[in-house]
Design a protein around this motif. Structure first.
Motif, mmCIF file in Angstrom:
data_model
loop_
_atom_site.group_PDB
_atom_site.id
_atom_site.type_symbol
_atom_site.label_atom_id
_atom_site.label_comp_id
_atom_site.label_asym_id
_atom_site.label_seq_id
_atom_site.Cartn_x
_atom_site.Cartn_y
_atom_site.Cartn_z
ATOM 1 N N GLN A 1 0.835 -1.203 0.000
ATOM 2 C CA GLN A 1 0.000 0.000 0.000
ATOM 3 C C GLN A 1 0.871 1.255 0.000
ATOM 4 O O GLN A 1 0.597 2.224 -0.722
ATOM 5 N N ARG A 2 1.934 1.211 0.801
ATOM 6 C CA ARG A 2 2.825 2.370 0.906
ATOM 7 C C ARG A 2 3.535 2.632 -0.417
ATOM 8 O O ARG A 2 3.732 3.783 -0.823
ATOM 9 N N ALA A 3 3.899 1.562 -1.115
ATOM 10 C CA ALA A 3 4.599 1.723 -2.394
ATOM 11 C C ALA A 3 3.723 2.451 -3.411
ATOM 12 O O ALA A 3 4.197 3.334 -4.141
ATOM 13 N N ILE A 4 2.436 2.107 -3.450
ATOM 14 C CA ILE A 4 1.529 2.791 -4.377
ATOM 15 C C ILE A 4 1.344 4.249 -3.962
ATOM 16 O O ILE A 4 1.401 5.165 -4.793
ATOM 17 N N ALA A 5 1.131 4.459 -2.668
ATOM 18 C CA ALA A 5 0.915 5.832 -2.191
ATOM 19 C C ALA A 5 2.123 6.715 -2.501
ATOM 20 O O ALA A 5 1.974 7.871 -2.929
ATOM 21 N N ASP A 6 3.329 6.183 -2.316
ATOM 22 C CA ASP A 6 4.539 6.977 -2.537
ATOM 23 C C ASP A 6 4.721 7.365 -4.001
ATOM 24 O O ASP A 6 5.342 8.392 -4.301
ATOM 25 N N LEU B 1 5.438 -1.322 -16.593
ATOM 26 C CA LEU B 1 6.526 -0.484 -16.115
ATOM 27 C C LEU B 1 7.856 -1.231 -16.204
ATOM 28 O O LEU B 1 7.967 -2.366 -15.715
ATOM 29 N N PRO B 2 8.884 -0.625 -16.790
ATOM 30 C CA PRO B 2 10.180 -1.308 -16.872
ATOM 31 C C PRO B 2 10.705 -1.760 -15.518
ATOM 32 O O PRO B 2 11.206 -2.876 -15.384
ATOM 33 N N VAL B 3 10.583 -0.921 -14.491
ATOM 34 C CA VAL B 3 11.113 -1.287 -13.181
ATOM 35 C C VAL B 3 10.364 -2.480 -12.603
ATOM 36 O O VAL B 3 10.954 -3.340 -11.924
ATOM 37 N N ALA B 4 9.074 -2.576 -12.875
ATOM 38 C CA ALA B 4 8.287 -3.711 -12.388
ATOM 39 C C ALA B 4 8.675 -4.986 -13.123
ATOM 40 O O ALA B 4 8.828 -6.053 -12.516
ATOM 41 N N ARG B 5 8.851 -4.889 -14.440
ATOM 42 C CA ARG B 5 9.225 -6.080 -15.211
ATOM 43 C C ARG B 5 10.630 -6.558 -14.846
ATOM 44 O O ARG B 5 10.891 -7.760 -14.809
ATOM 45 N N GLU B 6 11.510 -5.625 -14.552
ATOM 46 C CA GLU B 6 12.853 -6.018 -14.114
ATOM 47 C C GLU B 6 12.787 -6.773 -12.785
ATOM 48 O O GLU B 6 13.479 -7.786 -12.594
ATOM 49 N N ALA B 7 11.949 -6.289 -11.876
ATOM 50 C CA ALA B 7 11.833 -6.949 -10.571
ATOM 51 C C ALA B 7 11.242 -8.351 -10.717
ATOM 52 O O ALA B 7 11.687 -9.298 -10.053
ATOM 53 N N ILE B 8 10.241 -8.502 -11.585
ATOM 54 C CA ILE B 8 9.642 -9.820 -11.803
ATOM 55 C C ILE B 8 10.659 -10.768 -12.435
ATOM 56 O O ILE B 8 10.769 -11.941 -12.038
ATOM 57 N N GLY C 1 0.481 -13.069 -10.031
ATOM 58 C CA GLY C 1 0.076 -11.685 -9.779
ATOM 59 C C GLY C 1 -0.099 -11.409 -8.301
ATOM 60 O O GLY C 1 0.298 -12.202 -7.438
ATOM 61 N N LEU C 2 -0.718 -10.278 -7.995
ATOM 62 C CA LEU C 2 -0.848 -9.804 -6.619
ATOM 63 C C LEU C 2 -2.150 -10.208 -5.945
ATOM 64 O O LEU C 2 -2.310 -9.996 -4.744
ATOM 65 N N SER C 3 -3.088 -10.788 -6.675
ATOM 66 C CA SER C 3 -4.449 -10.885 -6.152
ATOM 67 C C SER C 3 -4.609 -11.864 -4.995
ATOM 68 O O SER C 3 -5.426 -11.627 -4.104
ATOM 69 N N LYS C 4 -3.876 -12.968 -4.975
ATOM 70 C CA LYS C 4 -4.127 -14.007 -3.977
ATOM 71 C C LYS C 4 -3.054 -14.026 -2.897
ATOM 72 O O LYS C 4 -3.345 -13.794 -1.723
ATOM 73 N N VAL D 1 7.472 -4.207 -7.203
ATOM 74 C CA VAL D 1 8.827 -4.321 -6.652
ATOM 75 C C VAL D 1 8.766 -4.682 -5.173
ATOM 76 O O VAL D 1 9.480 -5.576 -4.702
ATOM 77 N N ALA D 2 7.890 -4.011 -4.429
ATOM 78 C CA ALA D 2 7.749 -4.298 -3.000
ATOM 79 C C ALA D 2 7.221 -5.714 -2.775
ATOM 80 O O ALA D 2 7.616 -6.384 -1.814
ATOM 81 N N ALA D 3 6.345 -6.179 -3.663
ATOM 82 C CA ALA D 3 5.750 -7.506 -3.495
ATOM 83 C C ALA D 3 6.778 -8.614 -3.698
ATOM 84 O O ALA D 3 6.888 -9.535 -2.883
ATOM 85 N N VAL D 4 7.540 -8.550 -4.790
ATOM 86 C CA VAL D 4 8.443 -9.659 -5.108
ATOM 87 C C VAL D 4 9.751 -9.596 -4.325
ATOM 88 O O VAL D 4 10.452 -10.609 -4.209
ATOM 89 N N ASN D 5 10.069 -8.430 -3.768
ATOM 90 C CA ASN D 5 11.306 -8.294 -2.989
ATOM 91 C C ASN D 5 11.059 -8.135 -1.496
ATOM 92 O O ASN D 5 12.010 -8.123 -0.706
#
Length: 423
Positions: A60-65, A79-86, A242-245, A292-296
């Motif tokens: 939640q904080r990552a989205i807000a920031d 997003l490139p940064v998201a695809r790199e993290a995945i 993904g993030l849903s579950k 990024v916050a989710a996978v790391n």
């Protein structure tokens, strides 16, 4: 002079082949009852937020920031940064070819499944789909002019598929094998040896592996998870998650797919996915900033699936209720967010799962999904989500058992007609 009667607007004919009872007729009936003031316990959807779960705070904080950067479209793949993290996340799990250019972000896994099948299928092509399946797979195959061909994951075999049967179903029109692991609705988790056999079939017959691993970290007791892509190696495989579950963020609509396999074999399919992604411009941007916050970030699901955790204890309540009932049988779910009980004994005589689901909702205030909605040939199962508190689930199964006891009593009162004497 009177005007001619107006014709109803025609709809696509193939929609008549599509079933999605998770949000279908019974759910509409439930809304009608709630509008009349009825209180219902709705167990039809694996929607964590509806049961008081929240996405982890660091997501939640990552989205807000980053909210101030979410107004523009982003690249069609995400997003490139998201695809790199995945990509880095999958590389840590020994997935081959984990590169940002092979990652596609979508509005949930649902959209990506549709895009993948649209990129793959020509009219009349076949896709091998598990039975039971998550019905979106069947629906997306049909609506992209394909034909789902079902391989059995039989209850008597712990809902595990049979590789011999899978291979026997392969035809000249077969294009892909779908694997849902851990499985929705059964909760089965597939061992490495079984997956290796299925990968070998895909390799032998040149079939794309479509692997739904959205529940990959939701496991109970000693269950383990084996990703398919590392077993497939250079063979084409599209992995969905993904993030849903795992991260309880269904409403954010953040899913991804990673395409692995030899570059020369996936080149055209990768470009087709890119084209279709461009046609819908891009996926929801704010949610992508949580990836990024989710996978790391820290593991927030294991405490829920371990003994004492909320999901574990609700699963325990379901198992114990089924063991105590003379009307129910259950293959214990090893993973995911569901249980798929069978109705047995006298209560199963003349049992129709859809009729029972309607009766249960009307008389006991509980909404479940009929098992036949998951494309199985039998009609004595139903699915419940494991998301409520354990105390709520114990009450739910007391109501279910009460309804089944009434059915069993009625069935026992029916006296079969004696056969006539034949002269």
């Amino acid at each position: 002079m009177s005007n001619p009667p107006l014709k109803p607007l025609a709809i696509r004919e193939r929609l008549s082949e599509v079933r999605y009872e998770i949000r279908g007729e019974l759910a509409r009936r439930a809304r009608d009852l709630e509008a009349q003031g009825r209180k219902l316990i709705k167990l039809n959807i694996g929607n964590p937020g509806a049961f008081g779960f929240r996405a982890p705070e660091h997501l939640q904080r990552a989205i807000a920031d980053d909210m101030g950067r979410t107004d523009p479209y982003t690249h069609q793949q995400g997003l490139p940064v998201a695809r790199e993290a995945i990509a880095e996340y999958y590389a840590r799990r020994q997935h081959p070819d984990a590169h940002p250019d092979r990652i596609f972000l979508g509005n949930g896994v649902s959209e990506l499944i549709d895009l993948a099948l649209r990129a793959l299928l020509n009219p009349g092509d076949e896709v091998l789909v598990p039975s039971p399946d998550y019905p979106l797979w069947s629906a997306s195959t049909i609506l992209n002019d394909g034909r789902p061909v079902y391989y059995r994951c039989a209850p008597e075999n712990g809902f595990q598929p049979d590789p011999v049967e899978i291979e026997a179903l392969v035809s000249s029109r077969t294009r892909a094998i779908v694997l849902i692991n851990p499985n929705n609705p059964s909760g089965a988790s597939y061992p490495r040896e079984l997956l290796e056999k299925i990968v070998a079939i895909a390799r032998k017959h040149d079939l794309l592996l479509l692997v739904d691993e959205i529940y990959d970290q939701i496991l109970y007791d000693d269950a383990t998870f084996q990703p398919v892509a590392p077993l497939a190696g250079d063979h084409p495989c599209l992995t969905f998650s993904g993030l849903s579950k795992v991260h309880r963020a269904c409403g954010w609509r953040v899913g991804w797919a990673m395409l692995s396999g030899a570059a020369e074999r996936i080149h055209d399919f990768r470009n087709a996915l890119d084209l279709l992604g461009a046609l819908r411009l891009c996926a929801n941007v704010p949610g992508q900033y949580a990836i990024v916050a989710a996978v790391n970030g820290v593991d927030t699901i294991s405490e829920l699936t371990a003994p004492g955790g909320r999901l574990y204890e609700t699963r325990r309540a379901v198992i114990e209720a089924c063991e105590a009932s003379e009307h129910l049988s259950l293959v214990k779910p090893a993973g995911a967010l569901y249980a798929f009980p069978a109705v047995v004994g006298h209560a199963a005589r003349g049992f129709d799962d859809h009729e029972f689901a309607l009766e249960l909702m009307n008389e006991e205030g509980v909404l479940v999904v009929p098992g036949s909605s998951f494309n199985v040939p039998y009609r004595n199962h139903f699915r419940v989500t494991l998301l409520p508190e354990a105390s709520v689930m114990r009450d739910v199964f007391a109501r279910i058992d009460r309804a089944l006891a009434r059915r069993a009593e009625t069935a026992q009162k029916v006296v079969p007609l004696k056969p006539r004497n034949v002269a």
